[in-house]
Design an enzyme around this catalytic site. Structure first.
Site, PDB file in Angstrom:
ATOM      1  CG  ASP A 214      -8.318  32.027 -23.787  1.00  0.00           C
ATOM      2  OD1 ASP A 214      -8.206  30.923 -23.242  1.00  0.00           O
ATOM      3  OD2 ASP A 214      -8.368  33.101 -23.144  1.00  0.00           O
ATOM      4  CD  GLU A 268     -11.493  28.085 -22.741  1.00  0.00           C
ATOM      5  OE1 GLU A 268     -11.241  27.606 -21.634  1.00  0.00           O
ATOM      6  OE2 GLU A 268     -11.295  29.288 -23.009  1.00  0.00           O
TER       7      GLU A 268
HETATM    8  C1  GLC Z   1      -9.002  30.074 -20.811  1.00  0.00           C
HETATM    9  C2  GLC Z   1      -7.646  29.414 -20.680  1.00  0.00           C
HETATM   10  C3  GLC Z   1      -7.157  29.630 -19.282  1.00  0.00           C
HETATM   11  C4  GLC Z   1      -7.025  31.115 -19.041  1.00  0.00           C
HETATM   12  C5  GLC Z   1      -8.335  31.833 -19.316  1.00  0.00           C
HETATM   13  C6  GLC Z   1      -8.144  33.308 -19.412  1.00  0.00           C
HETATM   14  O1  GLC Z   1      -9.974  29.478 -20.050  1.00  0.00           O
HETATM   15  O2  GLC Z   1      -7.736  28.062 -21.030  1.00  0.00           O
HETATM   16  O3  GLC Z   1      -5.948  28.973 -19.028  1.00  0.00           O
HETATM   17  O4  GLC Z   1      -6.654  31.345 -17.712  1.00  0.00           O
HETATM   18  O5  GLC Z   1      -8.888  31.438 -20.535  1.00  0.00           O
HETATM   19  O6  GLC Z   1      -7.458  33.626 -20.579  1.00  0.00           O
END
Ligand code: GLC
Length: 543
Positions: A214, A268
């Protein structure tokens, strides 16, 4: 520029179709209206029968759920809302028993304000080792009443919150790039690094096949915490893509590579242009990173072709293609909007869901025919759309409050799945249980999995057929890919001498290649021609 390495034996994740499960909206086993591990375990055969190779689970850890579980209070246990640690261990075995792999989410940028570390930091006060695991700073202004810098939270408002110290006096501020309940960890601190290596091992020991990381681009901050006012729009933010990240992922790669089997790190990373992903993918860090440029590309042949080319040269043959996830407007709705590249916000005017459905059907044939892996977001295989009229008193996304109700947030893509057309809550939970935690549109009755299953032409059966062909036909087992000349507005590419994918994004019907044998079509042909917003997979030698 170095090119990403291409291993001789591609690992499973290079070609996998990975089904993303947002646990609280997938299936409710205990009848409390919220999805859980029991519900998920019961529906695993559905995922296998869909033709997925792996699942990615959004966070299942102990959490106050200020951000749907992305605020983790204990990384080594399961939230009681979802189940138990023993249940999670059983689920990992069940997934493997069905021949699937399992990737879990890891949230290293921040934890929950209820995490024992943060509670200890609040109790210990300024200047302590407990506070040094986070970013605590004195405020600016005569009495420290202003945030330490001008960084914005991704969810709206400032990225800083002031704490009340033990003596009841307003004290230091702490950094949170997301909600105030998600304090950022300080990755300069060796204790933080050691802790996460240990957490990775904890779950690797329990058999997970990888991690979706994440906010993988934001762990490291410029320690000077400089203001960003006046920075050019395209300048590197002091909390993003910092050089120190690479050492962290090198160390994670060492951990993961010390385990048997091909385990995987998926980042991500929202960076533009895509070439900025390259340093993370050089073989000693992440295995791959989501390709968000594809997701944000408008429904336009030239633009899609350009992003496919850039992706294949940047990420290589292990490119993970994504159309939707739990953070963006469902692509069926996007493709029915006037602005098909609008990923985040509500659009003025109602989407044309018939057009959106037609394009979504074409888009999945495009996506699944490309070399690389594909990440499918739960419910897209049912043709679910974004629910844009959730009553405001039911909105759970912290974005809504943090933007002063200006942005409704991401709940519209998180509405619980419809499984059974004729059951209350469309079978999301057991009979007699609480209604789903977000209301489902009545029109989803026709989209319920059991209603679509016997219908040859349903979205569900299009996904099943495409995934079956993708698994069984040999040309999908290679990296071969070449564009074939086509009419303007039409995408045509080959994956072998005999396989072609055609996607018609023009306004006119176009002919198929001569002597084409149809393998799969996203919609009916018209007089032997490929209509607009339709895609086909064909066996063909001619052009
Ligand atoms: C990422 C996740 C999202 C979350 C954010 C903070 O972007 O995909 O859902 O709110 O991180 O953890």
């Amino acid at each position: 520029m170095p090119t990403p390495p291409r291993p001789a034996e591609p690992a499973w994740h290079h070609r996998a179709a990975v089904y993303q499960i947002y646990i609280r909206s997938f299936a409710d086993g205990n009848g409390d209206g919220v999805g859980d591990l029991a519900g998920l375990a019961a529906r695993l055969p559905y995922v296998r029968d869909l033709g997925a190779d792996a699942i990615w689970l959004t966070p299942w850890y102990v959490s106050p759920m200020a951000d749907g579980g992305y605020d983790v209070a204990d990384y080594r246990d399961i939230d009681p809302l979802f189940g138990t640690l023993a249940g999670a261990e059983q689920l990992i075995r069940d997934v493997h028993g069905l021949g699937l792999k399992i990737i879990i989410d890891i949230v290293p940028n921040h934890c929950s304000s209820q995490h024992r570390w943060f509670k200890a930091a609040l109790a210990a006060g300024p200047g302590t080792a407990e506070r040094a695991r986070f970013w605590f700073r004195a405020g600016r202004g005569p009495s420290g009443e202003l945030p330490p810098n001008d960084w914005p939270s991704e969810f709206g408002g400032p990225a800083w919150t002031r704490v009340t110290e033990q003596d009841g006096i307003a004290g230091e501020w702490y950094l949170h790039l997301y909600a105030a309940e998600q304090p950022d960890l300080n990755w300069e601190n060796p204790e933080v690094r050691a802790e996460f290596q240990d957490i990775l091992r904890y779950w690797l020991d329990r058999g997970v096949d990888g991690f979706r990381i994440d906010v993988a681009d934001s762990l490291v901050k410029d320690p000077a915490l400089p203001d960003v006012a006046g920075l050019p729009a395209d300048a590197r933010r002091p909390w993003k893509d910092q050089p120190g990240l690479h050492d962290i992922y090198r160390s994670w790669r060492t951990v993961i590579d010390s385990y048997p089997g091909a385990r995987v790190l998926v980042g991500e990373i929202w960076l533009k242009p895509l070439a900025r992903l390259r340093p993370y993918l050089l073989g000693d860090q992440l295995h791959t990173a989501f390709n968000f440029d594809f997701l944000g590309t408008p429904w336009d042949a030239a633009r899609l072709r350009a992003v496919i080319d850039t992706t294949l040269t940047t990420i290589g043959a292990a490119a993970p293609w994504v159309l939707s996830n739990h953070d963006v407007t469902r692509h069926l709705t996007r493709y029915g909007r006037a602005n098909t590249a609008n990923v985040w916000q509500a659009d003025p005017g109602s989407p044309d869901l018939v057009l959106g459905t037609r394009r979504a059907r074409a888009a999945i044939l495009l996506t699944l025919a490309l070399p690389g892996s594909a990440y499918l977001y739960q419910g897209e295989e049912l043709g679910l759309w974004e629910v844009e009229d959730i009553p405001v008193d039911m909105i759970a996304d912290p974005i809504y409050e943090r933007t002063g109700h200006a942005v409704r947030g991401r709940d519209g893509c998180r509405v619980p799945l419809p499984w059974q057309a004729d059951e209350p809550g469309f079978g999301f939970g057991p009979p007699g249980g609480s209604p789903p935690w977000l209301p489902q549109p009545p029109a989803w009755q026709q989209l319920a999995a059991d209603a679509q299953s016997p219908d040859r032409d349903s979205m569900l059966n299009l996904y099943r057929a495409a995934l079956r062909i993708r698994r069984t036909e040999s040309y999908f087992a290679t990296d071969a890919f070449a564009w074939v000349d086509a009419h303007a507005g039409v995408l045509v590419f080959s994956r072998s001498d005999s396989f072609r994918c055609l996607v018609n994004l023009s306004a006119e019907p176009v002919p198929l290649p001569s002597e084409a044998e149809l393998l799969l079509a996203s919609g009916p042909l018209r007089d032997g021609l490929l209509p607009p917003d339709t895609a086909v997979w064909v066996h063909a030698n001619g052009t």
